[in-house]
Design a protein around this motif. Structure first.
Motif, PDB file in Angstrom:
ATOM      1  N   CYS A 177       0.870  -1.191   0.000  1.00 21.68           N
ATOM      2  CA  CYS A 177       0.000   0.000   0.000  1.00 21.68           C
ATOM      3  C   CYS A 177       0.902   1.235   0.000  1.00 21.68           C
ATOM      4  CB  CYS A 177      -0.906  -0.013   1.223  1.00 21.68           C
ATOM      5  SG  CYS A 177      -1.853  -1.535   1.420  1.00 21.68           S
ATOM      6  N   PRO A 178       1.530   1.540  -1.141  1.00 22.84           N
ATOM      7  CA  PRO A 178       2.541   2.600  -1.177  1.00 22.84           C
ATOM      8  C   PRO A 178       2.005   3.996  -0.865  1.00 22.84           C
ATOM      9  CG  PRO A 178       2.042   1.860  -3.395  1.00 22.84           C
ATOM     10  CD  PRO A 178       1.331   0.929  -2.449  1.00 22.84           C
ATOM     11  N   ASP A 179       0.704   4.192  -0.959  1.00 21.55           N
ATOM     12  CA  ASP A 179       0.139   5.511  -0.673  1.00 21.55           C
ATOM     13  C   ASP A 179      -0.290   5.661   0.782  1.00 21.55           C
ATOM     14  OD1 ASP A 179       0.551   6.402  -3.258  1.00 21.55           O
ATOM     15  OD2 ASP A 179      -1.378   5.638  -3.949  1.00 21.55           O
ATOM     16  N   LEU A 180       0.086   4.677   1.619  1.00 21.84           N
ATOM     17  CA  LEU A 180      -0.198   4.738   3.052  1.00 21.84           C
ATOM     18  C   LEU A 180       1.107   4.662   3.820  1.00 21.84           C
ATOM     19  CD1 LEU A 180      -3.184   2.224   3.217  1.00 21.84           C
ATOM     20  CD2 LEU A 180      -3.314   4.720   3.194  1.00 21.84           C
ATOM     21  N   GLU A 181       1.177   5.429   4.887  1.00 21.12           N
ATOM     22  CA  GLU A 181       2.381   5.470   5.718  1.00 21.12           C
ATOM     23  C   GLU A 181       2.026   5.046   7.131  1.00 21.12           C
ATOM     24  OE1 GLU A 181       5.691   8.795   7.053  1.00 21.12           O
ATOM     25  OE2 GLU A 181       3.755   9.465   6.284  1.00 21.12           O
ATOM     26  N   LEU A 182       2.798   4.124   7.689  1.00 19.43           N
ATOM     27  CA  LEU A 182       2.595   3.670   9.058  1.00 19.43           C
ATOM     28  C   LEU A 182       3.164   4.723  10.020  1.00 19.43           C
ATOM     29  CD1 LEU A 182       2.760   0.213  10.424  1.00 19.43           C
ATOM     30  CD2 LEU A 182       4.302   1.827  11.477  1.00 19.43           C
ATOM     31  N   VAL A 183       2.321   5.233  10.937  1.00 20.47           N
ATOM     32  CA  VAL A 183       2.753   6.252  11.897  1.00 20.47           C
ATOM     33  C   VAL A 183       2.201   5.920  13.286  1.00 20.47           C
ATOM     34  CG1 VAL A 183       2.965   8.102  10.177  1.00 20.47           C
ATOM     35  CG2 VAL A 183       0.786   7.766  11.348  1.00 20.47           C
ATOM     36  N   ASN A 184       2.796   6.517  14.282  1.00 16.02           N
ATOM     37  CA  ASN A 184       2.339   6.433  15.677  1.00 16.02           C
ATOM     38  C   ASN A 184       2.203   5.006  16.200  1.00 16.02           C
ATOM     39  OD1 ASN A 184       2.153   9.269  15.761  1.00 16.02           O
ATOM     40  ND2 ASN A 184       0.113   9.178  14.862  1.00 16.02           N
ATOM     41  N   LEU A 185       3.170   4.169  15.862  1.00  9.88           N
ATOM     42  CA  LEU A 185       3.177   2.787  16.351  1.00  9.88           C
ATOM     43  C   LEU A 185       3.538   2.775  17.831  1.00  9.88           C
ATOM     44  CD1 LEU A 185       3.197  -0.312  15.897  1.00  9.88           C
ATOM     45  CD2 LEU A 185       5.599  -0.069  15.219  1.00  9.88           C
ATOM     46  N   ARG A 186       2.709   2.075  18.621  1.00 11.02           N
ATOM     47  CA  ARG A 186       3.020   1.958  20.045  1.00 11.02           C
ATOM     48  C   ARG A 186       2.427   0.676  20.625  1.00 11.02           C
ATOM     49  NH1 ARG A 186      -0.783   3.309  23.794  1.00 11.02           N
ATOM     50  NH2 ARG A 186      -2.732   4.129  23.006  1.00 11.02           N
ATOM     51  N   LYS A 187       3.034   0.207  21.657  1.00  8.07           N
ATOM     52  CA  LYS A 187       2.528  -0.942  22.408  1.00  8.07           C
ATOM     53  C   LYS A 187       1.491  -0.406  23.381  1.00  8.07           C
ATOM     54  CE  LYS A 187       4.228  -4.274  25.811  1.00  8.07           C
ATOM     55  NZ  LYS A 187       5.459  -4.769  26.451  1.00  8.07           N
ATOM     56  N   SER A 188       0.291  -0.975  23.355  1.00  8.43           N
ATOM     57  CA  SER A 188      -0.755  -0.477  24.235  1.00  8.43           C
ATOM     58  C   SER A 188      -1.029  -1.402  25.412  1.00  8.43           C
ATOM     59  CB  SER A 188      -2.038  -0.219  23.446  1.00  8.43           C
ATOM     60  OG  SER A 188      -2.416  -1.361  22.724  1.00  8.43           O
ATOM     61  N   ASN A 189      -0.583  -2.658  25.324  1.00 11.20           N
ATOM     62  CA  ASN A 189      -0.781  -3.598  26.427  1.00 11.20           C
ATOM     63  C   ASN A 189       0.048  -4.839  26.164  1.00 11.20           C
ATOM     64  OD1 ASN A 189      -1.778  -4.569  28.826  1.00 11.20           O
ATOM     65  ND2 ASN A 189      -3.909  -4.648  28.178  1.00 11.20           N
ATOM     66  N   GLY A 190       0.211  -5.644  27.187  1.00 10.36           N
ATOM     67  CA  GLY A 190       0.940  -6.894  27.026  1.00 10.36           C
ATOM     68  C   GLY A 190       0.693  -7.836  28.184  1.00 10.36           C
ATOM     69  N   ILE A 191       0.739  -9.136  27.873  1.00 13.45           N
ATOM     70  CA  ILE A 191       0.508 -10.159  28.884  1.00 13.45           C
ATOM     71  C   ILE A 191       1.507 -11.286  28.672  1.00 13.45           C
ATOM     72  CG2 ILE A 191      -1.135 -11.863  29.786  1.00 13.45           C
ATOM     73  CD1 ILE A 191      -3.373 -10.096  28.561  1.00 13.45           C
ATOM     74  N   ALA A 192       2.253 -11.630  29.713  1.00 16.26           N
ATOM     75  CA  ALA A 192       3.156 -12.774  29.651  1.00 16.26           C
ATOM     76  C   ALA A 192       2.317 -14.046  29.628  1.00 16.26           C
ATOM     77  CB  ALA A 192       4.098 -12.764  30.848  1.00 16.26           C
ATOM     78  N   ARG A 193       2.651 -14.959  28.730  1.00 21.59           N
ATOM     79  CA  ARG A 193       1.962 -16.242  28.599  1.00 21.59           C
ATOM     80  C   ARG A 193       2.915 -17.376  28.976  1.00 21.59           C
ATOM     81  NH1 ARG A 193      -3.249 -15.014  28.794  1.00 21.59           N
ATOM     82  NH2 ARG A 193      -3.883 -13.599  27.157  1.00 21.59           N
ATOM     83  N   ASP A 194       2.422 -18.585  28.950  1.00 14.93           N
ATOM     84  CA  ASP A 194       3.254 -19.753  29.265  1.00 14.93           C
ATOM     85  C   ASP A 194       4.348 -19.955  28.227  1.00 14.93           C
ATOM     86  OD1 ASP A 194       1.709 -20.321  31.503  1.00 14.93           O
ATOM     87  OD2 ASP A 194       0.369 -21.671  30.402  1.00 14.93           O
ATOM     88  N   ASN A 195       5.373 -20.693  28.606  1.00 22.63           N
ATOM     89  CA  ASN A 195       6.472 -21.086  27.721  1.00 22.63           C
ATOM     90  C   ASN A 195       7.218 -19.909  27.101  1.00 22.63           C
ATOM     91  OD1 ASN A 195       5.800 -23.785  28.180  1.00 22.63           O
ATOM     92  ND2 ASN A 195       4.325 -23.778  26.501  1.00 22.63           N
ATOM     93  N   GLY A 196       7.353 -18.831  27.844  1.00 20.42           N
ATOM     94  CA  GLY A 196       8.121 -17.689  27.374  1.00 20.42           C
ATOM     95  C   GLY A 196       7.452 -16.871  26.289  1.00 20.42           C
TER      96      GLY A 196
END
Length: 134
Positions: A40-59
């Motif tokens: 999608c060359p006419d779109l630019e990825l901006v404002n990437l951020r991690k909003s949450n996270g959860i540790a699961r089993d097996n690393g």
């Protein structure tokens, strides 16, 4: 005194390096996202951020991210949503359209600078080379 200060700095740096990689960050999926949205060359990825996270089993770690896709040029509603012009790939167009429907921009003109909000979840696993998407 100089040696103990040097050792203290090295210890602090090593602790910081270890702790910074104990959980994946948005930057761990950024190359994957940029590669995926390259159709999608006419779109630019901006404002990437991690909003949450959860540790699961097996690393494993479940990471929620948010980002925006910003239009680089103007599209009429017909061009953007019915002509599949912003994306060459049917798969990426479908993903774009589903996110646009969620944020209310689907079916409307897509002006240069306008953004579409994207929210996604990745299951990550730590490899020898850092965190990767499973």
């Amino acid at each position: 005194m100089k040696i103990s200060l040097t050792l203290a700095i090295l210890f602090a740096a090593s602790v910081a390096a270890c702790s910074s990689s104990s959980k994946p960050e948005a930057s761990d999926v950024e190359p994957l996202l940029k590669s995926s949205w390259a159709d999608c060359p006419d779109l630019e990825l901006v404002n990437l951020r991690k909003s949450n996270g959860i540790a699961r089993d097996n690393g494993k770690y479940e990471m929620e991210i948010t980002y925006q896709l910003r239009a680089k040029k103007d599209y009429s509603a017909g061009e953007a949503w019915y002509g599949q012009t912003p994306c060459k790939s049917q798969r990426m167009y479908a993903l774009l359209a589903s996110n646009a429907k969620r944020d209310g921009s689907y079916g409307k003109d897509l002006k240069a600078g306008a953004t579409i909000n994207v929210k996604d979840v990745y299951l990550m696993v730590k490899s020898e080379n850092g965190w990767i998407k499973q």
